[in-house]
Scaffold this active site. Structure first.
Site, PDB file in Angstrom:
ATOM      1  N   LYS A 202      -7.776  -8.577 -21.348  1.00 46.76           N
ATOM      2  CA  LYS A 202      -8.330  -9.835 -21.823  1.00 46.76           C
ATOM      3  C   LYS A 202      -7.268 -10.543 -22.653  1.00 46.76           C
ATOM      4  O   LYS A 202      -6.817 -10.029 -23.683  1.00 46.76           O
ATOM      5  CB  LYS A 202      -9.579  -9.576 -22.658  1.00 46.76           C
ATOM      6  N   LYS A 255      -9.259 -11.081 -17.412  1.00 47.06           N
ATOM      7  CA  LYS A 255      -9.836 -12.325 -17.921  1.00 47.06           C
ATOM      8  C   LYS A 255      -8.797 -13.118 -18.690  1.00 47.06           C
ATOM      9  O   LYS A 255      -8.123 -12.512 -19.523  1.00 47.06           O
ATOM     10  CB  LYS A 255     -10.994 -11.952 -18.842  1.00 47.06           C
TER      11      LYS A 255
HETATM   12  C1  PBG Z   1     -16.401 -12.776 -26.645  1.00 49.09           C
HETATM   13  C2  PBG Z   1     -16.099 -13.457 -25.367  1.00 49.09           C
HETATM   14  C3  PBG Z   1     -15.374 -14.636 -25.127  1.00 49.09           C
HETATM   15  C4  PBG Z   1     -15.517 -14.923 -23.764  1.00 49.09           C
HETATM   16  C5  PBG Z   1     -16.281 -13.911 -23.219  1.00 49.09           C
HETATM   17  N1  PBG Z   1     -16.608 -12.991 -24.222  1.00 49.09           N
HETATM   18  C6  PBG Z   1     -14.673 -15.550 -26.041  1.00 49.09           C
HETATM   19  C7  PBG Z   1     -13.497 -15.137 -26.805  1.00 49.09           C
HETATM   20  O1  PBG Z   1     -12.971 -14.041 -26.673  1.00 49.09           O
HETATM   21  O2  PBG Z   1     -13.097 -15.970 -27.615  1.00 49.09           O
HETATM   22  C8  PBG Z   1     -14.950 -16.125 -23.060  1.00 49.09           C
HETATM   23  C9  PBG Z   1     -15.618 -16.487 -21.778  1.00 49.09           C
HETATM   24  C10 PBG Z   1     -15.347 -17.865 -21.289  1.00 49.09           C
HETATM   25  O3  PBG Z   1     -14.490 -18.613 -21.791  1.00 49.09           O
HETATM   26  O4  PBG Z   1     -16.030 -18.247 -20.328  1.00 49.09           O
HETATM   27  N2  PBG Z   1     -15.378 -12.095 -27.223  1.00 49.09           N
END
Ligand code: PBG
Length: 334
Positions: A202, A255
């Protein structure tokens, strides 16, 4: 792996031959996209009486528990069989207590969905950022997100989601060791049959902008670079994935998806494990806004993007386009 072949030169080789009509193109197409590949994200907000559209994400809503259940019914009617839930609590605090409250927004929503639409697979996002007053994904100690203390809270959150009836637990916090801690925690609580979908690679990304509006989860100071990955790195993504697999992940995730198709591809080639890709909020909003301006054909761009994520190697796609794309797949005649 296909063997390298040496093609004869033109005019013997004419690659246009197999592109000459639609049926032929269907026959030789290498990538399939199926409605069962989709996971549909839902935002559920505790303060909400009905649903409210998110400004930067046309067609996507903050739901009440009731409207989230209805949205699951619509999803299922279109053949979309999995949702991932994000909760927005009425009260936030330093420790994100609502994340593991038995009667918290996610716990209530999971129970209602499983009661009314039992066939749908309910995945829950496990993270603290929507629940903490400071908006970071963990517990702070002297202004820094403390890894090992955070693990204890994530485990509590994961177990409470499983107790509510979640089918899959998806930790997105990026703490080290969370998959192992959550796996052990779930097993101890008698949930050894519940799979963990790890947000393994991520990245710290500007493409999460609209999500943070939707989930009201923007960090109140600093950024997430001390726990989310640096987009200049790909070897590091393989290390993250490797460790998560060793810690017990059943599905791993990359992601965002679009600027990271190379990562999806490398992960799929390096490990034989199901791979999910998250087509994130900013990727959705960009298409929606360009289409609204008349600059691109939104529907065609959506399909091209979803196929490209599959082509890169993803087995499943978390996408805000799920319902729209399901309709396109349903209506496509060939
Ligand atoms: C929570 C999380 C996030 C997303 C999914 N889970 C945001 C972040 O890490 O700031 C982002 C998903 C999206 O942008 O569609 N940690």
């Amino acid at each position: 792996m296909a063997k390298k072949i040496v093609l004869p030169d033109f005019p013997m080789s004419r690659l246009r031959r197999l592109r000459s009509n639609q049926i032929l193109r269907e026959m030789i197409s290498e990538t399939g996209l199926n409605v069962t590949d989709f996971i549909y994200p839902l935002f559920v907000s505790e303060g909400m009486k009905s649903k409210k559209e998110i400004n930067s994400m046309p067609g996507i809503f903050q739901h009440s528990v009731e409207s989230a259940v209805k949205e699951c019914e619509s999803a299922l009617n279109l053949g979309v069989k999995a949702v991932i839930l994000f909760g927005i609590p009425a009260h936030k605090d330093e420790k994100g207590s609502e994340a593991f409250n038995k009667n918290g927004i996610i716990q209530k929503t999971v129970r209602e969905i499983k009661k009314n639409v039992p066939e749908i697979i309910v995945i829950t996002d496990v993270c603290l950022c929507e629940y903490t007053s400071h908006g970071h994904c963990g517990i702070l100690k002297e202004g820094i997100v403390d890894n090992d203390i955070t693990l204890e809270y994530l485990v509590k959150e994961a177990v409470s989601h499983a107790e509510a009836g979640a089918d899959i637990i998806a930790p997105s916090d990026m703490m080290d060791g969370r998959i192992k801690a959550i796996r052990i925690g779930l097993d101890k609580a008698n949930f050894s049959g519940i799979p963990v979908m790890a947000y393994s690679a991520k990245y710290s990304s500007s493409f999460y902008g609209p999500f943070r509006e939707a989930a009201e989860s923007a960090p109140q100071f600093g950024d997430r670079k001390t726990y989310q990955m640096d987009y200049r790195n790909s070897d590091e993504a393989l290390r993250e994935v490797y460790l998560d697999i060793k810690e017990g992940a059943d599905i791993i995730m990359v992601k965002p998806a679009l600027s990271y198709l190379d990562i999806i591809c490398k992960v799929k080639q390096s490990f034989n494990i199901p791979v999910a890709a998250y087509n994130v909020s900013g990727e959705y909003s960009m298409i929606k806004s360009a289409a609204a301006a008349g600059w691109i054909d939104g529907e065609k761009a959506m399909m091209e993007i979803l196929y490209s994520i599959k082509r890169a190697g993803a087995d499943m796609i978390i996408t805000y386009f799920a319902l729209e794309a399901a309709k396109v797949l349903k209506n496509s005649t060939v």
